[in-house]
Design an enzyme around this catalytic site. Structure first.
Site, short mmCIF file in Angstrom:
data_model
loop_
_atom_site.label_atom_id
_atom_site.label_comp_id
_atom_site.label_asym_id
_atom_site.label_seq_id
_atom_site.Cartn_x
_atom_site.Cartn_y
_atom_site.Cartn_z
N ASP A 152 0.58 -1.06 -0.37
CA ASP A 152 -0.43 0.02 -0.10
C ASP A 152 0.80 1.49 0.15
OD1 ASP A 152 -2.07 1.64 0.37
OD2 ASP A 152 -2.68 1.62 2.19
N SER A 153 0.35 2.04 -0.90
CA SER A 153 1.46 3.55 -1.16
C SER A 153 1.56 4.59 0.62
CB SER A 153 0.95 4.46 -1.97
OG SER A 153 -0.83 4.73 -1.70
N GLY A 154 0.48 4.25 1.51
CA GLY A 154 0.47 5.32 2.18
C GLY A 154 -0.21 5.87 2.85
N GLY A 155 -1.52 5.82 1.61
CA GLY A 155 -2.55 6.47 1.45
C GLY A 155 -3.43 5.68 2.54
N GLY A 202 -11.72 4.17 0.48
CA GLY A 202 -12.64 4.79 0.88
C GLY A 202 -13.25 3.69 1.58
N CYS A 261 -6.46 -26.46 10.89
CA CYS A 261 -5.01 -25.89 10.83
C CYS A 261 -4.60 -25.92 12.61
CB CYS A 261 -5.58 -24.03 11.48
SG CYS A 261 -5.31 -23.88 13.09
N HIS A 288 -5.00 -19.26 13.19
CA HIS A 288 -6.33 -20.45 13.05
C HIS A 288 -7.03 -19.31 11.86
CE1 HIS A 288 -9.93 -21.22 13.66
NE2 HIS A 288 -10.45 -20.41 13.95
N CYS A 317 -6.10 -25.51 15.69
CA CYS A 317 -7.14 -26.41 16.57
C CYS A 317 -6.90 -27.99 15.99
CB CYS A 317 -8.45 -26.01 14.87
SG CYS A 317 -9.36 -24.68 15.38
N ASP A 346 -3.07 7.71 -2.83
CA ASP A 346 -4.11 8.06 -2.87
C ASP A 346 -5.04 9.05 -1.23
OD1 ASP A 346 -4.59 5.73 -1.30
OD2 ASP A 346 -6.53 5.70 -2.23
N ASP A 399 -7.70 -7.16 1.46
CA ASP A 399 -6.65 -7.13 2.66
C ASP A 399 -7.22 -6.69 3.41
OD1 ASP A 399 -6.42 -4.62 1.47
OD2 ASP A 399 -5.67 -4.55 3.13
N GLN A 459 -11.79 6.67 -5.48
CA GLN A 459 -11.97 7.35 -4.46
C GLN A 459 -13.48 8.18 -5.14
OE1 GLN A 459 -11.52 7.08 -1.66
NE2 GLN A 459 -9.09 5.78 -1.61
N CYS A 502 -12.22 -26.95 11.58
CA CYS A 502 -11.07 -26.25 10.18
C CYS A 502 -9.75 -27.47 10.91
CB CYS A 502 -10.21 -25.43 11.54
SG CYS A 502 -9.24 -23.98 11.26
#
Length: 364
Positions: free
Chosen positions: A88-91, A211, A301, A330, A304, A142, A261, A184, A299
RNA sequence: GGGGGUGUAGUUAAGUUGGUUAUAACGCCGGCCUGUCACGCCGGAGGCCGCGGGUUCAAGUCCCGUCGCUCCCG
């Protein structure tokens, strides 16, 4: 670079070819802001079949800094992760650190939260940092517009982000690395449409919807997501930034989103909220004190398969670091398993049933 | 035996010249977390202020007695 294999309604099954390999879509990308998915190591991420992780421009630029990254030839070698990375750009920090930054046409002026020193993040610098990091996908700088905002405020913010997007595209020097634009326009559909046109006129390898999940009502988020998906190009990946809950993922994929994400599985795991096939579990609740069974019977994992819920609760209450790691493991497994199930549902044309199931599970 | 100190929430403590509903931290119980300043944040329950008596319009606070703990001297 992006190929769609199959669709079910607006949901798409596809894959993206990136510098460090192929990722299947839909995809969930675990967040590793400062160069690590908190509490985990790359081997864990391979074990739970993570295909791509996130890093953050603002945080990595402040620490360790570009001199270190250059010394190691990029972020992949530095953190020992050989699969794709998106940065991510820092937006988002323009949004989340609003108290300690000023924004103008040139860029965003921050005061470091680490040592107080000042820095200016411009679109050009954001691209330079991300190309130095060597992220497979980097985002344009952005402004993640706060909510609520007036129409005029949303318009001005969006239009500046679009000018920044063009500057980012012009600053791009490494053709093997993908660059995504970010839509945006807050909750206003005409602004969202203008933003989409501005970005597609420039042309990016993919398009993100930014946004959202900034405090707006859920119906607004759903509406804007569906609207953006309906107007974005069919032949490029669509990335809904910062989202979301398991139900958000299911609903948004059904609306046409390919990539996500979110800190939710990792942060909530560390804070004791777990996602399971039966819904949310708050590990602090006393009713789990004597539970012999696993956190989630369905699950597979390590957490679990190995430990009782009672023991996990004990570790968490005792503030053992191991608890944070086991619970993170988990929750991420749950998210990636969910994505796996969604892919299967699209392949078999039963997305609408899956959506219904998750509405029932999470709405209560 | 003599002298000093100290008893307040589960725990450790604060509590003004006596004056509204006795405070905090930790613990306990519950909730929250959406492009990570985040092992975080918010809320709730929980008190014979050791016990008995006295002074006072009013006592956690002052006085007397008593019990417990603790330190010092014999």
């Amino acid at each position: 670079m992006f190929t769609v294999h199959k669709t079910d309604g607006s949901a798409r099954l596809g894959q993206i070819q990136l510098a460090h390999g192929v990722v299947q879509t839909p995809i969930f990308m675990p967040v590793g802001t400062v160069g690590s998915v908190k509490t985990l190591v790359p081997q864990d991420l391979h074990d739970i079949k993570a295909e791509i992780i996130l890093g953050n421009t603002y945080h990595l630029y402040l620490r360790p800094g570009l001199d270190v990254i250059r010394e190691f030839g990029g972020l992949h070698d530095f953190i020992q992760w050989n699969k794709p990375i998106l940065t991510d750009s820092g937006g988002y920090q323009i949004f989340s650190l609003a108290g300690q930054r000023k924004i103008d046409e040139k860029g965003a002026h921050f005061q470091s939260h680490i040592d107080g020193r000042k820095l200016t993040l411009t679109p050009e610098l954001a691209v330079e940092i991300q190309e130095t990091l060597g992220s497979d996908i980097h985002m344009v700088l952005d402004e993640c517009t706060p909510h609520p905002v007036t129409y005029e405020g949303a318009k001005a913010s969006m239009e500046r982000s679009m000018r920044w997007a063009l500057r980012c595209r012009e600053a791009k020097t490494r053709p093997e690395l993908a660059q995504f634009g970010i839509v945006q326009g807050s909750m206003f559909e005409d602004l969202r449409l203008q933003s989409i046109h501005a970005l597609t006129d420039i042309g990016f390898e993919g398009y993100a919807i930014g946004g959202l999940s900034v405090g707006e009502p859920k119906p607004d988020m759903r509406r804007v997501t569906a609207f953006a998906c309906a107007h974005l190009p069919q032949d490029k990946p669509r990335y809904l930034m910062g989202v979301g809950t398991p139900l958000d993922l299911v609903e948004s994929i059904y609306a046409g989103v390919d990539m996500f994400d979110c800190v939710m599985p990792t942060r909530n795991g560390r804070n004791g909220t777990l996602f399971t096939s039966k819904g949310r579990v708050n590990i602090k609740n006393q009713r789990h004190k004597l539970e012999h069974g696993p956190l989630d019977e369905e699950c597979a994992c390590y957490t679990c398969k190995t430990f009782s819920l009672a023991y996990l609760r004990h570790l968490f209450m005792a503030q053992e670091f191991t608890a944070l790691r086991l619970l993170t493991l988990h929750n991420l497994t749950y998210y990636l398993r969910l994505i796996h199930d969604i892919r299967a549902a699209i392949a078999e044309g039963r997305m609408s049933q899956l959506v219904d199931h998750h509405r029932q599970l999470w709405d209560s």
